[in-house]
Motif scaffolding. Structure first.
Motif, PDB file in Angstrom:
ATOM      1  N   HIS A  56      17.957   1.711  -9.083  1.00 34.95           N
ATOM      2  CA  HIS A  56      17.355   0.372  -9.139  1.00 34.95           C
ATOM      3  C   HIS A  56      18.204  -0.657  -8.394  1.00 34.95           C
ATOM      4  N   HIS A  90      15.691  14.311  -4.060  1.00 35.72           N
ATOM      5  CA  HIS A  90      14.420  13.597  -3.898  1.00 35.72           C
ATOM      6  C   HIS A  90      13.321  14.600  -3.520  1.00 35.72           C
ATOM      7  N   ASP A  95      11.411  10.380  -9.111  1.00 40.09           N
ATOM      8  CA  ASP A  95      11.367  10.645  -7.679  1.00 40.09           C
ATOM      9  C   ASP A  95      11.862  12.027  -7.282  1.00 40.09           C
ATOM     10  N   GLU A 145       7.456   8.710 -10.547  1.00 40.78           N
ATOM     11  CA  GLU A 145       7.799   8.498  -9.142  1.00 40.78           C
ATOM     12  C   GLU A 145       7.607   7.025  -8.790  1.00 40.78           C
ATOM     13  N   ASN A 146       8.561   6.465  -8.067  1.00 38.48           N
ATOM     14  CA  ASN A 146       8.511   5.051  -7.676  1.00 38.48           C
ATOM     15  C   ASN A 146       8.270   4.164  -8.898  1.00 38.48           C
ATOM     16  N   GLU A 147       9.030   4.436  -9.924  1.00 38.77           N
ATOM     17  CA  GLU A 147       8.810   3.835 -11.243  1.00 38.77           C
ATOM     18  C   GLU A 147       8.956   2.316 -11.258  1.00 38.77           C
ATOM     19  N   LYS A 193       5.696   0.804  -8.783  1.00 41.76           N
ATOM     20  CA  LYS A 193       4.282   1.175  -8.787  1.00 41.76           C
ATOM     21  C   LYS A 193       3.800   1.825 -10.077  1.00 41.76           C
ATOM     22  N   ASN A 225       0.203   4.097 -10.643  1.00 46.39           N
ATOM     23  CA  ASN A 225       0.715   5.457 -10.544  1.00 46.39           C
ATOM     24  C   ASN A 225      -0.395   6.490 -10.683  1.00 46.39           C
TER      25      ASN A 225
END
Length: 324
Positions: free
Chosen positions: A86, A221, A245, A270-272, A275, A279
């Motif tokens: 983050h 990743h 991710d 993913e892409n917490e 998005k 999601n």
């Protein structure tokens, strides 16, 4: 620079409910708490502050260039977490901003078992169809036939990543099954209790349950992607309490569509940060609750874990300013 001379600390995560944290931060300097700010909220406030106090579990704010460029007085970012995805670490380093985290604090993190316990809870909930059977009862039904599960002592558990949390999860599972194995290329020795498998291909092929305990980096990743899924049993349960991710969720959904008895239980997406609301896995789960179980990044969110982690980071922050 003494602690008393520190001007301002901005907390962008809730802390009022955690014992001693707010009180101790106020001893360092003037504290401003934004419980659930947007990026714009932080950008507006950040020029005044010397320190940020954060945690990724609730925050929807990525501390990157847009915030750091406005942070003209910022000296340190302190996060009560082992993960730092983050934060733009490279850009913070370029701007000579110190990062304080729990990543290398083994003495402290060894006291925290909550995420490994949550991984076990997700495993058992998936095996025994806990959430969907409960929903069935609340809908006025009383029929066990749709929710017949499996005994863990008849299954093979494969663990990817044998660090602090992987070890704890493995030991929990060992009390429930004799067939517990792990893969971790960084572990050179052979533990006595849990058998190491040197080939991830073999681990994936033999495991009824796969639990992932790895850090997120360039190598991990999307480590769980199309080729990974092609090697799994058709009725596998995958448990993820690491980072969202590491999974290619588009490929995951395709795998679950092809294999109706397979399940995915996760505490992360993913892409917490950016998005969550759009999601694709959440949308899939709404219609396929028998295959997907999602919790809102609560693995480390126990009273005990928060008190240990947050208070330790407060101490690190205090020490940082005392040494300046």
């Amino acid at each position: 620079m003494s602690v008393k001379s520190i001007k301002k600390i901005l907390s962008i995560t809730p802390i009022s409910h955690i014992k001693n944290v707010e009180k101790e931060l106020k001893k360092i300097g003037k504290l401003k708490i934004l419980n659930d700010p947007s990026e714009n909220d932080v950008i507006k406030k950040i020029p005044q502050f010397d320190a940020i106090f954060t945690n990724p579990n609730k925050s929807k704010v990525f501390i990157g260039k847009s915030i750091i460029d406005k942070a003209i007085n910022l000296k340190v970012i302190s996060t009560a977490s082992t993960g730092t995805n983050h934060i733009d670490l490279d850009y913070a380093k370029k701007k000579k901003i110190k990062i304080l985290s729990l990543k290398k604090e083994k003495k402290t993190t060894n006291k925290i078992s909550s995420t490994a316990e949550h991984a076990l809870a997700l495993t058992l909930a998936s095996l025994r169809n806990i959430t969907i059977s409960n929903k069935s009862v609340l809908n006025g039904e009383w029929d066990y036939t749709k929710f017949i599960g499996n005994q863990m002592n008849q299954l093979t558990i494969g663990i990817i990543g044998y660090g602090r949390l992987g070890k704890k999860y493995a030991n929990y599972c060992k009390s429930l099954s004799n067939k517990v194995f792990f893969f971790d290329p960084h572990i050179k020795t052979k533990p006595k209790k849990i058998k190491k498998i040197n080939s991830i291909n073999k681990l994936l092929k033999i495991s009824n349950i796969i639990s992932v305990h790895v850090h997120l980096d360039k190598k991990t990743h999307h480590m769980i992607s199309k080729s990974f899924f092609s090697r799994l049993k058709k009725d596998v349960i995958i448990v993820n309490t690491s980072r969202g991710d590491i999974v290619d969720e588009s490929e995951l959904i395709q795998f679950l569509k092809r294999n109706k008895r397979a399940k995915y239980a996760t505490d992360v997406l993913e892409n917490e940060i950016f998005k969550k609301k759009i999601n694709k896995l959440i949308n899939f789960a709404k219609k396929n609750q028998d295959q997907v179980l999602i919790t809102p990044h609560i693995g480390g969110m126990t009273v005990e874990a928060q008190e240990i982690a947050y208070n330790f980071i407060v101490k690190k922050l205090k020490d940082f300013f005392l040494k300046r």
